[in-house]
Design an enzyme around this catalytic site. Sequence first.
Site, short mmCIF file in Angstrom:
data_model
loop_
_atom_site.label_atom_id
_atom_site.label_comp_id
_atom_site.label_asym_id
_atom_site.label_seq_id
_atom_site.Cartn_x
_atom_site.Cartn_y
_atom_site.Cartn_z
N GLU A 146 56.72 41.92 34.53
CA GLU A 146 55.38 42.41 33.54
C GLU A 146 55.51 41.56 32.14
OE1 GLU A 146 52.74 44.19 33.31
OE2 GLU A 146 53.42 45.86 35.20
N ASP A 282 49.08 42.10 45.24
CA ASP A 282 48.00 40.52 44.99
C ASP A 282 48.53 39.43 44.36
OD1 ASP A 282 49.48 42.29 42.63
OD2 ASP A 282 47.07 43.44 42.20
N GLU A 396 39.42 53.57 40.47
CA GLU A 396 40.55 53.08 41.12
C GLU A 396 40.65 52.92 42.32
OE1 GLU A 396 44.61 51.35 39.10
OE2 GLU A 396 42.24 51.05 39.08
N GLU A 447 39.71 43.06 36.99
CA GLU A 447 39.82 42.07 37.78
C GLU A 447 38.12 41.83 38.72
OE1 GLU A 447 43.71 44.07 37.69
OE2 GLU A 447 41.53 45.21 37.66
#
Length: 545
Positions: A146, A282, A396, A447
């Site tokens: 992060e 991802d 989600e 996304e």
Amino acid sequence: MNNGVSRSDQITSKSSFDWSKVPYKYPAGVLTPLPTGSPRSFPNVQSRLKAGNTEHKKLQESRRRKVKEIFVGDWEAYKKYAWLKDALMPISGGFRDQFSGWAATLVDSLDTLWILGLREEFDEAVEAVAQIDFGQSTTSRVNIFETNIRYLGGLIAAYDLSKREVLLAKAIELGDLIYGGFNTENRMPVDFIDFNAAKTGEGLMVEGQVVSASPGTLSLELTRLSQITGDSKYYDAVSRVMEVFRQGQQRTKLPGLWPTYVSMYEQNVIRGDHFTLAGCADSLYEYLPKMVALLGGLEPKYEEMSQRFLEAAKALLFRPMIPTNEPILMPSSGRVIGDGNVLLDQESEHLGCYIGGVYALAGRLFGDQGYVDTGANLTRGCVYAYKSFPTGIMPERINMVACDSLEECKWDEDKFDEEKAKQREWKEHLPLGFTTAKDPRYLLRPEAIESVFILYRVTGDPAWQDMGWDMFNAIVKGTRTGLGAHASVKDVTRATPTLVQEDYMESFWLAETLKYFYLLFSPPDIISLDDYVFNTEAHPFLRSK
């Protein structure tokens, strides 16, 4: 301003600890240098977009103004209730400091402020960034993933756009902190940096098992930091990691892809039978073709790894059976069973909607129209999920019924009824074609609109802009709070007058989601994909050309 120098460049405050002076127990030794030479000439990523008529231009300008208006409202709410904090609580007016307390939303939003032309707000934000102390943390353990994508990516992109030296200075400070996470016996990065232990230089212990995206999503940012500083140590660090991934790529149970969990402690990226294109893996895949673009093709292994991944990933794509029989595709996860076949779970995550844009981008870079077509069908799949639910927003996590073939598929209600009966999570209110919505939330995620934006820039088809506009209106309507900001929603599968919201606004709402919406309606020369490559937090880095 004074003599053309911004005020923020005059008041830079060094952090209370100098991470560049740490005496490492496990130094790198001989460094892998940045590739040198003239970058390769790649095909244009962006389509030669037609200028469009006056009416079309006015429509896109009005849409772009609306996106900017929404961003400004959220930014003002952040300034009022959570300034210099990591995240706004958009219902109560509070804040959270879960990312070490270095003003994550502020740093993450820097390049968005610049792109939207909000120069006064940008100057104010840079002035605040100049005072961030990377020698102190509100958390004892710093998440390297992060910190890398939100903070370091935000600083580098804002520097690439504005050339403000203070941003480079802070990026180097933070890059040196992250580099401390490689002070391990095998020079593999830790998942979480023990903040106080890292300061001593005595060495850190690599965790036994991590999600593959964590070590696999450091390459773009640290490579760009080496490019702009001329210091190869950052590139060297990630090169060692990516070499481990390269050596194991064809030795996994699904050659070309890596299992969801890997061990950097053992340098083992081949053990495991579960594979996914979405959360946990991802951005590992996303960065492969993007590293080709960033390095100008000067490091051949990234193109080789990209091609292998793009072919292997087809085993995790499926065509869902839907009433309209549209030839859409969805990304899935799966497990390799004893005979070597992949057993799909037929579950798609919003996090997986990035994959359409990656196929389209790679298709342009590598001159493969088939990849572009696959990317378009994947992106249409996520758009279909948005428009299928009564709120106009994709949940989600969802399940659909996979067709036996990617080419031929007809709606079969008897088969659908049979499949939904197997799912304990099926609810009667779900739209036809969906067997579950195991996680019905919407977390302000980017996304899907990311891929819509890329497909528009790659194809030049204005239909993508119309799709994005419908998504924008649905999202804004469902997530707006009384403070004029936006919040996550607990259930987007049911249409109610007021959706139940969660008191949290992710920094990526401003850094990614609204930025991609804005760019979708902007002239194509604004952050052209032929000049920039985005990190996984939508921070644009200048490409080598």
